[in-house]
Design a protein around this motif. Structure first.
Motif, PDB file in Angstrom:
ATOM      1  N   THR A   3      -8.384 -21.006  -4.784  1.00 33.81           N
ATOM      2  CA  THR A   3      -8.157 -21.762  -6.021  1.00 33.81           C
ATOM      3  C   THR A   3      -8.544 -20.961  -7.251  1.00 33.81           C
ATOM      4  N   HIS A   4      -9.388 -19.939  -7.069  1.00 33.25           N
ATOM      5  CA  HIS A   4      -9.803 -19.098  -8.186  1.00 33.25           C
ATOM      6  C   HIS A   4      -8.994 -17.807  -8.244  1.00 33.25           C
ATOM      7  N   CYS A   5      -7.949 -17.698  -7.429  1.00 32.64           N
ATOM      8  CA  CYS A   5      -7.150 -16.463  -7.365  1.00 32.64           C
ATOM      9  C   CYS A   5      -5.675 -16.777  -7.614  1.00 32.64           C
ATOM     10  N   SER A   6      -5.408 -17.583  -8.617  1.00 24.98           N
ATOM     11  CA  SER A   6      -4.033 -18.029  -8.859  1.00 24.98           C
ATOM     12  C   SER A   6      -3.109 -16.867  -9.213  1.00 24.98           C
ATOM     13  N   ASP A   7      -3.597 -15.920  -9.996  1.00 21.72           N
ATOM     14  CA  ASP A   7      -2.745 -14.776 -10.368  1.00 21.72           C
ATOM     15  C   ASP A   7      -2.412 -13.931  -9.142  1.00 21.72           C
ATOM     16  N   PHE A   8      -3.396 -13.729  -8.291  1.00 23.99           N
ATOM     17  CA  PHE A   8      -3.157 -12.946  -7.075  1.00 23.99           C
ATOM     18  C   PHE A   8      -2.176 -13.663  -6.157  1.00 23.99           C
ATOM     19  N   VAL A   9      -2.325 -14.974  -6.014  1.00 27.08           N
ATOM     20  CA  VAL A   9      -1.425 -15.742  -5.155  1.00 27.08           C
ATOM     21  C   VAL A   9       0.002 -15.682  -5.687  1.00 27.08           C
ATOM     22  N   LYS A  10       0.169 -15.803  -6.996  1.00 22.52           N
ATOM     23  CA  LYS A  10       1.508 -15.720  -7.582  1.00 22.52           C
ATOM     24  C   LYS A  10       2.131 -14.348  -7.311  1.00 22.52           C
ATOM     25  N   ARG A  62       8.735 -12.833  -1.439  1.00 20.59           N
ATOM     26  CA  ARG A  62      10.099 -13.325  -1.649  1.00 20.59           C
ATOM     27  C   ARG A  62      11.052 -12.237  -2.138  1.00 20.59           C
ATOM     28  N   ALA A  63      10.554 -11.322  -2.960  1.00 18.80           N
ATOM     29  CA  ALA A  63      11.434 -10.295  -3.513  1.00 18.80           C
ATOM     30  C   ALA A  63      11.561  -9.086  -2.598  1.00 18.80           C
ATOM     31  N   LYS A  64      10.434  -8.661  -1.987  1.00 24.84           N
ATOM     32  CA  LYS A  64      10.445  -7.438  -1.189  1.00 24.84           C
ATOM     33  C   LYS A  64      10.205  -7.670   0.289  1.00 24.84           C
ATOM     34  N   LYS A  65       9.971  -8.948   0.662  1.00 31.41           N
ATOM     35  CA  LYS A  65       9.764  -9.319   2.067  1.00 31.41           C
ATOM     36  C   LYS A  65       8.541  -8.628   2.672  1.00 31.41           C
ATOM     37  N   TRP A  66       7.505  -8.429   1.872  1.00 27.02           N
ATOM     38  CA  TRP A  66       6.270  -7.841   2.375  1.00 27.02           C
ATOM     39  C   TRP A  66       5.519  -8.849   3.222  1.00 27.02           C
ATOM     40  N   SER A  67       4.687  -8.359   4.120  1.00 26.61           N
ATOM     41  CA  SER A  67       3.778  -9.234   4.854  1.00 26.61           C
ATOM     42  C   SER A  67       2.559  -9.528   3.988  1.00 26.61           C
ATOM     43  N   LEU A  68       1.793 -10.561   4.359  1.00 24.01           N
ATOM     44  CA  LEU A  68       0.592 -10.899   3.594  1.00 24.01           C
ATOM     45  C   LEU A  68      -0.421  -9.756   3.651  1.00 24.01           C
ATOM     46  N   ASP A  69      -0.537  -9.118   4.801  1.00 28.12           N
ATOM     47  CA  ASP A  69      -1.477  -8.015   4.928  1.00 28.12           C
ATOM     48  C   ASP A  69      -1.065  -6.835   4.058  1.00 28.12           C
ATOM     49  N   ALA A  70       0.231  -6.570   3.971  1.00 25.39           N
ATOM     50  CA  ALA A  70       0.709  -5.479   3.123  1.00 25.39           C
ATOM     51  C   ALA A  70       0.396  -5.758   1.657  1.00 25.39           C
ATOM     52  N   CYS A  71       0.503  -7.003   1.251  1.00 25.00           N
ATOM     53  CA  CYS A  71       0.191  -7.372  -0.136  1.00 25.00           C
ATOM     54  C   CYS A  71      -1.281  -7.115  -0.438  1.00 25.00           C
ATOM     55  N   VAL A  72      -2.164  -7.558   0.462  1.00 25.64           N
ATOM     56  CA  VAL A  72      -3.599  -7.372   0.246  1.00 25.64           C
ATOM     57  C   VAL A  72      -3.953  -5.888   0.228  1.00 25.64           C
ATOM     58  N   GLY A  73      -3.449  -5.142   1.199  1.00 21.49           N
ATOM     59  CA  GLY A  73      -3.768  -3.719   1.276  1.00 21.49           C
ATOM     60  C   GLY A  73      -3.260  -2.942   0.073  1.00 21.49           C
ATOM     61  N   HIS A  74      -2.028  -3.237  -0.366  1.00 22.31           N
ATOM     62  CA  HIS A  74      -1.456  -2.530  -1.518  1.00 22.31           C
ATOM     63  C   HIS A  74      -2.236  -2.856  -2.789  1.00 22.31           C
ATOM     64  N   ALA A  75      -2.595  -4.120  -2.971  1.00 19.63           N
ATOM     65  CA  ALA A  75      -3.335  -4.521  -4.171  1.00 19.63           C
ATOM     66  C   ALA A  75      -4.709  -3.855  -4.219  1.00 19.63           C
ATOM     67  N   LEU A 125      -5.568  -0.985  -2.625  1.00 18.70           N
ATOM     68  CA  LEU A 125      -5.418   0.460  -2.724  1.00 18.70           C
ATOM     69  C   LEU A 125      -5.173   0.888  -4.162  1.00 18.70           C
ATOM     70  N   HIS A 126      -4.365   0.134  -4.882  1.00 20.25           N
ATOM     71  CA  HIS A 126      -4.017   0.477  -6.261  1.00 20.25           C
ATOM     72  C   HIS A 126      -4.839  -0.295  -7.289  1.00 20.25           C
ATOM     73  N   GLN A 127      -5.833  -1.094  -6.807  1.00 20.20           N
ATOM     74  CA  GLN A 127      -6.749  -1.824  -7.677  1.00 20.20           C
ATOM     75  C   GLN A 127      -6.003  -2.671  -8.708  1.00 20.20           C
ATOM     76  N   LEU A 128      -5.050  -3.444  -8.212  1.00 14.73           N
ATOM     77  CA  LEU A 128      -4.268  -4.311  -9.093  1.00 14.73           C
ATOM     78  C   LEU A 128      -5.064  -5.527  -9.543  1.00 14.73           C
ATOM     79  N   GLU A 169     -11.010 -11.626  -7.732  1.00 11.16           N
ATOM     80  CA  GLU A 169      -9.730 -12.281  -7.992  1.00 11.16           C
ATOM     81  C   GLU A 169      -8.805 -12.239  -6.789  1.00 11.16           C
ATOM     82  N   MET A 170      -9.304 -11.745  -5.628  1.00 13.46           N
ATOM     83  CA  MET A 170      -8.496 -11.613  -4.425  1.00 13.46           C
ATOM     84  C   MET A 170      -9.177 -12.288  -3.244  1.00 13.46           C
ATOM     85  N   VAL A 171      -8.418 -12.508  -2.199  1.00  9.95           N
ATOM     86  CA  VAL A 171      -8.940 -12.963  -0.916  1.00  9.95           C
ATOM     87  C   VAL A 171      -8.451 -11.985   0.152  1.00  9.95           C
TER      88      VAL A 171
END
Length: 351
Positions: free
Chosen positions: A95-102, A109-122, A124-127, A132-134
């Motif tokens: 609930t405190h990570c709305s920007d990350f969830v969006k 939806r756009a790139k068909k990434w897995s949830l794990d790929a999203c977390v790892g990429h974010a 790695l690149h300190q997005l 602000e992440m889970v």
């Protein structure tokens, strides 16, 4: 008649358990009789501090100096306990990570990434900041609980089931050198240049276009080429295009290629004349080419089973492969296959 299903002696209470209705009733009676905290604790078999907190919980505050002193009520103590239990659940950090969830939803939806790929990429690149992440596990738990604005069909990998490996069937004649003769270094995935190949079809019936797929085992770089049909002539024509692209460096890029035993690879051994080694997996043993099979499953996100490949152009197939190569991978420390493959080619061409 004996009653075998009932007992008249209550089981002894174990220390560490929460107080129940019976214990609270006993506390109320013992407190009225003037028992001390330690005496009540011995009777209930709990800590004296537990009795102290329970008496505070079940005794109302005195509003004035008039009237009788408020007494402990087991009913009130149970009601306060149940109310506190409702509030003691672990908070949802999501609930405190709305920007990350969006951002995660947009990537899925756009790139068909897995949830794990999203977390790892974010990460790695300190997005996003850590607060602000889970983690990946939390995302999948929230997905299962229905707290993410995604459906299971947008994450098809969750719906897949593991298939048991069956024994190797060797009654079918191999079309070339067996995978048993392949160097052991290929299995280690430490040396670049070892590939797996296969074909992907649309409709099972009818002669139509297919896709020749190759994947490099170290970088997971995926090649997908549209071919006119699932036959040896089309496969060899596509390989000749690759040979023309890499020229003299073809044998350095494609050191070995492991294929299945399908009829479309009938003449595949001919490319050994270019300096590459070709090996055939055992019949009906797709697990011997696991990397290629897995990525062919990813390609099905763009080309569903039963949909004719005639609907897709040569450029469409290349675009699908580029999308897959731009996905961060956990096995690659959340780098992309495209980055690693380009880095290898740079070293190769400099040398």
């Amino acid at each position: 008649m004996d009653c075998h299903n009932y007992i008249t002696v209550f089981p002894e209470r174990k220390r560490g358990q929460h107080l129940g209705r019976e214990e609270r009733g006993a506390i109320q009676q013992l407190n009225k009789q003037g028992y001390s905290l330690r005496a009540i604790a011995r009777e209930i078999n709990c800590s004296p501090s537990t009795i102290m907190y329970e008496l505070r919980r079940g005794t109302p505050l005195r509003k004035s100096h008039r009237g009788r002193t408020p007494e402990y009520s087991a009913k009130r103590g149970l009601a306060v306990y149940e109310m506190n239990r409702m509030k003691c659940k672990r908070p949802h950090y999501i609930t405190h990570c709305s920007d990350f969830v969006k951002w995660v939803v947009a990537q899925v939806r756009a790139k068909k990434w897995s949830l794990d790929a999203c977390v790892g990429h974010a990460r790695l690149h300190q997005l996003f900041a850590d607060k602000e992440m889970v983690c990946t596990k939390t995302l999948y738990n929230e997905m299962a609980a229905g707290n993410l604005p995604l459906s299971l069909f947008e994450l098809p990998e969750i719906l897949k089931r593991k298939q048991n490996k069956k024994g190797t069937r060797k009654h079918k004649r191999l079309k070339g050198r067996s995978i048993d003769e392949r160097p052991d270094i290929v299995d280690l995935r430490t040396e670049f240049g070892h590939w797996e190949a296969d074909t992907v079809i649309g409709r099972k019936k009818g002669r139509e276009a297919a896709v020749l797929t190759l994947i490099e085992r170290v970088t997971n770089n995926y090649l997908a080429i549209r071919i006119p049909g699932k036959n040896s002539e089309s496969v060899m024509a596509a390989m000749k295009e690759l040979h023309a692209e890499y020229g003299e460096r073809f044998s350095s890029v494609f050191k070995t290629i492991t294929t299945d035993n399908g009829s479309e690879f009938e003449e595949f051994s001919k490319i050994e004349a270019w300096g590459s080694s070709v090996y055939y997996a055992h019949p009906y043993s797709s697990w011997e080419r696991p990397v290629n099979e897995r990525h062919n499953g990813f390609l099905r996100q763009y080309i569903p089973k039963g949909v004719s490949i005639e609907k897709y152009t040569y450029e469409d197939i290349l675009h699908f492969a580029d999308e897959l190569n731009s996905r961060p991978r956990k096995r690659l420390a959340y780098q992309t296959p495209e980055e690693l493959f380009d880095a290898f080619l740079d070293k190769l061409y400099i040398a």
